[in-house]
Design an enzyme around this catalytic site. Structure first.
Site, PDB file in Angstrom:
ATOM      1  N   SER A  97       0.800  -1.131  -0.017  1.00 21.83           N
ATOM      2  CA  SER A  97       0.083   0.139   0.039  1.00 21.83           C
ATOM      3  C   SER A  97       0.846   1.344   0.065  1.00 21.83           C
ATOM      4  CB  SER A  97      -0.991  -0.211   1.128  1.00 21.83           C
ATOM      5  OG  SER A  97      -2.324  -0.792   0.978  1.00 21.83           O
ATOM      6  N   LYS A 141       0.105   3.748  -2.725  1.00 19.45           N
ATOM      7  CA  LYS A 141      -0.963   4.782  -2.645  1.00 19.45           C
ATOM      8  C   LYS A 141      -0.431   6.076  -2.592  1.00 19.45           C
ATOM      9  CE  LYS A 141      -4.235   1.356  -0.610  1.00 19.45           C
ATOM     10  NZ  LYS A 141      -4.520   0.500   0.441  1.00 19.45           N
ATOM     11  N   SER A 148      -6.039   3.248   4.532  1.00 20.13           N
ATOM     12  CA  SER A 148      -5.420   2.442   3.475  1.00 20.13           C
ATOM     13  C   SER A 148      -6.496   1.559   2.962  1.00 20.13           C
ATOM     14  CB  SER A 148      -4.070   1.596   3.844  1.00 20.13           C
ATOM     15  OG  SER A 148      -3.481   1.067   2.928  1.00 20.13           O
TER      16      SER A 148
END
Length: 415
Positions: free
Chosen positions: A61, A64, A116
């Site tokens: 993640s 992101k 997230s």
């Protein structure tokens, strides 16, 4: 004999302590948990410490941060977005948005970065791609299934998974274009949420160095910083019926102590990952940690990050060259016999006591008139530990015309 043995043990222990105190600590000697790590000077991009920092691996993640910056740069923050069935099908961690549910895209940025949420990443990607298609008719060849480009995203609740994937592909294409723009050397995006994936070209990956450089780029955006510095936030859908509480998972976040941004990540393939930025009055650092342990060792990333921040604080900012530095070069056939060459800019970067800074001036032995003040006549090359850091151009401080002789004037008259 026994006392001599004890004395020998004491000497050995003292010797080890002296080594620990006076020997420089390297990343490897420090025993970082992360398999791939880097500490960089955010302003220059110089690697201050690294371990396998150019190896391409999964990033989970931490992806992101690029998802957010692409959306911020390409989509109106008040755009109303719609959840597709594909987005709603994303695995944990989720906001648990349902098909057809609508949000203001700016609210979903907090879902993306604080908690997230994987579904929020896809909602953002699909809708930002649609917004871009509304603005740019030339990009619509891949989306014949879209009947209107009037900024009404509600149709996304009715499209199938394959159509959703086309929109996501348009968005990740922007992510890959940005990777090229900011000179990432080995990064490839397939998913906007960091879930592991492969296509015919490669697998979803980055390097620790590229990830740190991405963060260095992102922290120049004030909206990015504001969102990632938010500790907690409550958002709702556009009807106001459903509310979602969001809490930041970046445990080290503390702008007052220098940690100004960060993003965690985890997949079974990538392990625990973390990227963050540290800033004080003397330095701006970016840290990336990939494959930093697997369950149950989710706290390894915090200790690794603290160590690298402490290491970065050993570096201070030095300024090299400005208009006060002058190089004198003889001028042939000029109105003046010498020309002053000056740097066209100054440069600042971080160095520590152990660094060796070498400066190499590339200057001509003589210049021929006329000399133009806007033209480059030389360069200063700066090296740290024999690695090139930057080259600064040298320009003439003032123009110098060619000297005119009396015979030249007479010859012109009688030509």
């Amino acid at each position: 004999m026994k006392s001599f043995k004890n004395f020998s043990i004491i000497i050995l222990v003292l010797s080890l302590l002296v080594c620990c105190i006076f020997c420089p600590v390297t990343t490897q000697a420090a025993g970082l948990y992360s398999k791939y790590s880097v500490l960089i000077d955010s302003d220059s991009g110089r690697i201050l410490s690294g371990s396998n920092e150019t190896t391409a691996v999964s990033m989970a993640s931490t992806t992101k941060i690029m998802t957010l910056i692409i959306a911020l740069e390409n989509c109106d923050k008040n755009f109303v977005v719609t959840t597709s069935a594909y987005a709603a099908s994303m695995p944990d961690v989720q906001l648990n948005a349902v098909t057809g549910e609508q949000f203001i895209i700016n609210d979903l940025y907090y879902s993306l970065m604080l908690e997230s949420h994987n579904d929020s990443a896809v909602i953002i990607a699909e809708n930002a791609a649609y917004y871009l298609l509304c603005k740019n008719p030339s990009l619509r060849s891949e989306t014949p299934f879209i009947n209107n480009y009037n900024y009404d995203s509600s149709f996304l609740s009715e499209i199938n998974h394959e159509q959703s994937e086309i929109l996501v592909h348009i968005f990740t294409g922007l992510m890959n274009e940005k990777a090229d723009d900011i000179l990432l050397s080995d990064t490839y995006y397939i998913t906007p949420n960091g879930l592991d994936a492969e296509d015919n070209y490669s697998f979803h990956h980055t390097t620790a160095y590229d990830l740190a450089k991405t963060m260095a780029y992102c922290i120049n955006n004030e909206d990015f910083l504001y969102i990632t510095q938010t500790v907690s936030k409550t958002i709702s859908d556009t009807t106001g019926r459903y509310h979602y509480q969001l809490n930041n998972k970046n445990r080290l976040l503390n702008p007052n102590e220098g940690i100004i941004s960060g993003k965690t990540g985890f997949t079974n393939k990538a392990g625990y990952c973390y990227v963050c930025a540290y800033k004080d009055k003397n330095r701006t650092l970016c840290i990336a940690l990939l494959a930093c342990g697997w369950p149950p060792n989710k706290n390894y990333k915090w200790s690794d990050a603290r160590y690298l921040i402490a290491l970065g604080k050993q570096y201070s900012r030095n300024k090299y060259f400005n208009n006060e530095y002058t190089f004198y070069v003889p001028v042939s056939k000029g109105k003046n016999s010498f020309c002053e060459l000056i740097p066209d800019c100054s440069i600042e970067f971080l160095v520590c006591e152990d660094d060796s800074v070498t400066i190499q001036a590339d200057i001509p032995e003589v210049l021929s008139a006329p000399v133009n003040s806007s033209q480059i006549y030389g360069a200063i090359n700066i090296y740290v530990n024999n690695e090139p850091i930057r080259s600064i151009s040298l320009k003439a401080k003032q123009s110098i015309p060619k000297k005119v002789h009396v015979l030249d004037i007479i010859n012109k008259i009688f030509q």
